[in-house]
Design a protein around this motif. Structure first.
Motif, PDB file in Angstrom:
ATOM      1  N   ASN A 105      55.211  89.919  27.647  1.00  0.00           N
ATOM      2  CA  ASN A 105      55.344  89.531  26.246  1.00  0.00           C
ATOM      3  C   ASN A 105      56.834  89.472  25.889  1.00  0.00           C
ATOM      4  O   ASN A 105      57.356  90.357  25.213  1.00  0.00           O
ATOM      5  CB  ASN A 105      54.617  90.533  25.344  1.00  0.00           C
ATOM      6  N   PRO A 106      57.530  88.419  26.360  1.00  0.00           N
ATOM      7  CA  PRO A 106      58.979  88.358  26.130  1.00  0.00           C
ATOM      8  C   PRO A 106      59.314  88.094  24.667  1.00  0.00           C
ATOM      9  O   PRO A 106      58.483  87.604  23.903  1.00  0.00           O
ATOM     10  CB  PRO A 106      59.426  87.191  27.012  1.00  0.00           C
ATOM     11  N   SER A 107      60.528  88.413  24.318  1.00  0.00           N
ATOM     12  CA  SER A 107      61.010  88.131  22.964  1.00  0.00           C
ATOM     13  C   SER A 107      61.156  86.619  22.785  1.00  0.00           C
ATOM     14  O   SER A 107      61.353  85.875  23.751  1.00  0.00           O
ATOM     15  CB  SER A 107      62.357  88.824  22.755  1.00  0.00           C
ATOM     16  N   ALA A 108      61.045  86.147  21.549  1.00  0.00           N
ATOM     17  CA  ALA A 108      61.111  84.718  21.262  1.00  0.00           C
ATOM     18  C   ALA A 108      62.509  84.170  21.527  1.00  0.00           C
ATOM     19  O   ALA A 108      63.519  84.833  21.287  1.00  0.00           O
ATOM     20  CB  ALA A 108      60.730  84.463  19.810  1.00  0.00           C
ATOM     21  N   ILE A 109      62.553  82.937  22.040  1.00  0.00           N
ATOM     22  CA  ILE A 109      63.827  82.253  22.261  1.00  0.00           C
ATOM     23  C   ILE A 109      64.317  81.671  20.936  1.00  0.00           C
ATOM     24  O   ILE A 109      63.569  81.007  20.219  1.00  0.00           O
ATOM     25  CB  ILE A 109      63.685  81.138  23.307  1.00  0.00           C
ATOM     26  N   ILE A 110      65.550  81.928  20.605  1.00  0.00           N
ATOM     27  CA  ILE A 110      66.173  81.426  19.381  1.00  0.00           C
ATOM     28  C   ILE A 110      67.211  80.382  19.762  1.00  0.00           C
ATOM     29  O   ILE A 110      68.072  80.621  20.611  1.00  0.00           O
ATOM     30  CB  ILE A 110      66.847  82.561  18.587  1.00  0.00           C
ATOM     31  N   GLU A 111      67.125  79.210  19.141  1.00  0.00           N
ATOM     32  CA  GLU A 111      68.039  78.113  19.428  1.00  0.00           C
ATOM     33  C   GLU A 111      68.976  77.913  18.240  1.00  0.00           C
ATOM     34  O   GLU A 111      68.518  77.668  17.115  1.00  0.00           O
ATOM     35  CB  GLU A 111      67.243  76.832  19.711  1.00  0.00           C
ATOM     36  N   LEU A 112      70.264  78.016  18.482  1.00  0.00           N
ATOM     37  CA  LEU A 112      71.275  77.898  17.443  1.00  0.00           C
ATOM     38  C   LEU A 112      72.202  76.729  17.755  1.00  0.00           C
ATOM     39  O   LEU A 112      72.408  76.385  18.918  1.00  0.00           O
ATOM     40  CB  LEU A 112      72.095  79.194  17.356  1.00  0.00           C
ATOM     41  N   PHE A 113      72.772  76.144  16.702  1.00  0.00           N
ATOM     42  CA  PHE A 113      73.689  75.028  16.875  1.00  0.00           C
ATOM     43  C   PHE A 113      74.964  75.260  16.072  1.00  0.00           C
ATOM     44  O   PHE A 113      74.925  75.804  14.969  1.00  0.00           O
ATOM     45  CB  PHE A 113      73.045  73.712  16.424  1.00  0.00           C
ATOM     46  N   SER A 140      62.237  77.567  13.789  1.00  0.00           N
ATOM     47  CA  SER A 140      60.868  77.419  14.297  1.00  0.00           C
ATOM     48  C   SER A 140      60.632  78.189  15.590  1.00  0.00           C
ATOM     49  O   SER A 140      59.577  78.071  16.195  1.00  0.00           O
ATOM     50  CB  SER A 140      60.573  75.929  14.547  1.00  0.00           C
ATOM     51  N   ASN A 141      61.606  78.985  16.036  1.00  0.00           N
ATOM     52  CA  ASN A 141      61.474  79.699  17.292  1.00  0.00           C
ATOM     53  C   ASN A 141      60.887  81.094  17.127  1.00  0.00           C
ATOM     54  O   ASN A 141      60.528  81.746  18.082  1.00  0.00           O
ATOM     55  CB  ASN A 141      62.840  79.833  17.981  1.00  0.00           C
ATOM     56  N   ALA A 142      60.850  81.606  15.932  1.00  0.00           N
ATOM     57  CA  ALA A 142      60.313  82.945  15.680  1.00  0.00           C
ATOM     58  C   ALA A 142      59.874  83.007  14.224  1.00  0.00           C
ATOM     59  O   ALA A 142      60.008  82.047  13.471  1.00  0.00           O
ATOM     60  CB  ALA A 142      61.374  84.003  15.974  1.00  0.00           C
ATOM     61  N   ASP A 143      59.353  84.135  13.842  1.00  0.00           N
ATOM     62  CA  ASP A 143      58.893  84.305  12.456  1.00  0.00           C
ATOM     63  C   ASP A 143      60.111  84.577  11.578  1.00  0.00           C
ATOM     64  O   ASP A 143      60.332  85.685  11.089  1.00  0.00           O
ATOM     65  CB  ASP A 143      57.889  85.446  12.387  1.00  0.00           C
ATOM     66  N   VAL A 144      60.904  83.518  11.380  1.00  0.00           N
ATOM     67  CA  VAL A 144      62.144  83.627  10.620  1.00  0.00           C
ATOM     68  C   VAL A 144      62.010  82.794   9.362  1.00  0.00           C
ATOM     69  O   VAL A 144      61.665  81.611   9.423  1.00  0.00           O
ATOM     70  CB  VAL A 144      63.350  83.136  11.448  1.00  0.00           C
ATOM     71  N   LYS A 187      65.279  86.776  20.300  1.00  0.00           N
ATOM     72  CA  LYS A 187      65.218  87.392  18.975  1.00  0.00           C
ATOM     73  C   LYS A 187      65.689  88.841  19.007  1.00  0.00           C
ATOM     74  O   LYS A 187      66.334  89.323  18.071  1.00  0.00           O
ATOM     75  CB  LYS A 187      63.800  87.302  18.419  1.00  0.00           C
ATOM     76  N   LYS A 188      65.394  89.558  20.085  1.00  0.00           N
ATOM     77  CA  LYS A 188      65.745  90.975  20.173  1.00  0.00           C
ATOM     78  C   LYS A 188      67.255  91.206  20.190  1.00  0.00           C
ATOM     79  O   LYS A 188      67.703  92.315  19.936  1.00  0.00           O
ATOM     80  CB  LYS A 188      65.110  91.604  21.419  1.00  0.00           C
TER      81      LYS A 188
END
Length: 297
Positions: free
Chosen positions: A74-82, A103-107, A178-179
């Motif tokens: 159960n890996p942490s969600a991948i967050i994509e930043l620009f 859209s990569n996590a509950d943000v 996310k972590k």
């Protein structure tokens, strides 16, 4: 827990993990694979996973900082930043705009990573995958324009360079988990995938709803030729006795290679044989042309 930075003249054991003391775009940490004491100065770290570097009596091996987490059930969600980075000469400022798709996590709002705030903006980015076709990818970045923010930015940029449309602006794609975001218990700004750096090649479309840009690698320069000067086989293109030519000797010759007595009579014939007269038959010649060009078809 965040990974500690490398330290000079320190004893390390096998399995110790450290990061570089300066920001790295490679996304690597380094595991000690031979115990020892580090050097007084930081080594030149490798850029690829598995590569090693000797550090006095220590040996370090590059490991990818974020990939081990992905192997979990159960890996942490991948967050994509620009990050959009302007250049003053082209765009009138060196401003940096930071955003994420959300859209990569509950943000539900902005993201803070490495003490920088990334605004939530609807984004669609694709085409980053490398293939074996021999051509570099040309990703597309579609950014929401519902509040006309991008159109307003284009107007400001085009006031500096007419018709630029953000051409040449650098786009950095930063991916982490996310972590590792600021505020999380395992927050670590150094834990990320290798950064990708692209440049806006052109604005492909602009509407009230969305503005789409086509990105390109720095090595993928449409219309550019290498070398950027005409290929001539047998005529030197350097100015005689210039910094490129580098000849400063007192042996004087005319354009036909005959010895003359004064500097005023000294004229280079612009041939390889003219270079050899001045530098020697077996010397390295600063010949400003391409003698081998006529040998291939």
């Amino acid at each position: 827990m965040a990974v500690a930075a490398w330290a000079a003249s320190t004893a390390f054991s096998v399995g110790d993990i450290r990061r570089a003391t300066t920001e790295q775009a490679s996304g690597l940490f380094f595991r000690c694979t031979t115990a020892g004491t580090s050097a007084a100065t930081e080594p030149s770290w490798p850029n690829n996973p598995g590569d090693t570097v000797t550090d006095n009596t220590c040996l370090w091996t590059g490991i990818v900082s974020a990939y081990e987490e992905l192997a979990k059930v159960n890996p942490s969600a991948i967050i994509e930043l620009f990050e959009l980075r302007l250049e003053s000469a082209l765009h009138g400022s060196n401003d940096v705009y930071r955003f994420h798709a959300g859209s990569n996590a509950d943000v539900t709002g902005n993201i803070v990573f490495n003490s920088q705030t990334y605004s939530r903006v609807p984004i669609k980015a694709d085409g980053f995958e490398y293939t074996n076709t021999g051509t570099l990818p040309r990703p597309t970045l579609a950014v929401s324009n519902l509040d006309s923010t991008i159109s307003a930015l284009l107007l400001l940029v085009n006031a500096t360079t007419s018709g630029n449309d953000l051409g040449g602006a650098e786009v950095r794609r930063i991916r982490t988990l996310k972590k590792y975001l600021d505020g999380e218990s395992a927050a670590d700004p150094n834990a990320q995938f290798p950064q990708e750096r692209w440049f806006i090649d052109r604005k492909s479309s602009e509407t009230r709803d969305v503005v789409t840009f086509e990105l390109a690698s720095k090595f993928d320069l449409a219309g550019q030729k290498i070398p950027r000067r005409q290929i001539i086989a047998n005529v030197c293109q350097w100015k005689y006795r210039s910094s490129e030519c580098s000849y400063t000797g007192s042996n004087f010759f005319d354009a036909n290679g005959n010895t003359v007595s004064t500097l005023a009579q000294d004229v280079c014939g612009k041939r390889v044989s003219s270079c050899k007269l001045r530098f020697g038959n077996n010397a390295e010649l600063p010949f400003g042309s391409f003698p081998g060009a006529g040998l291939t078809k």
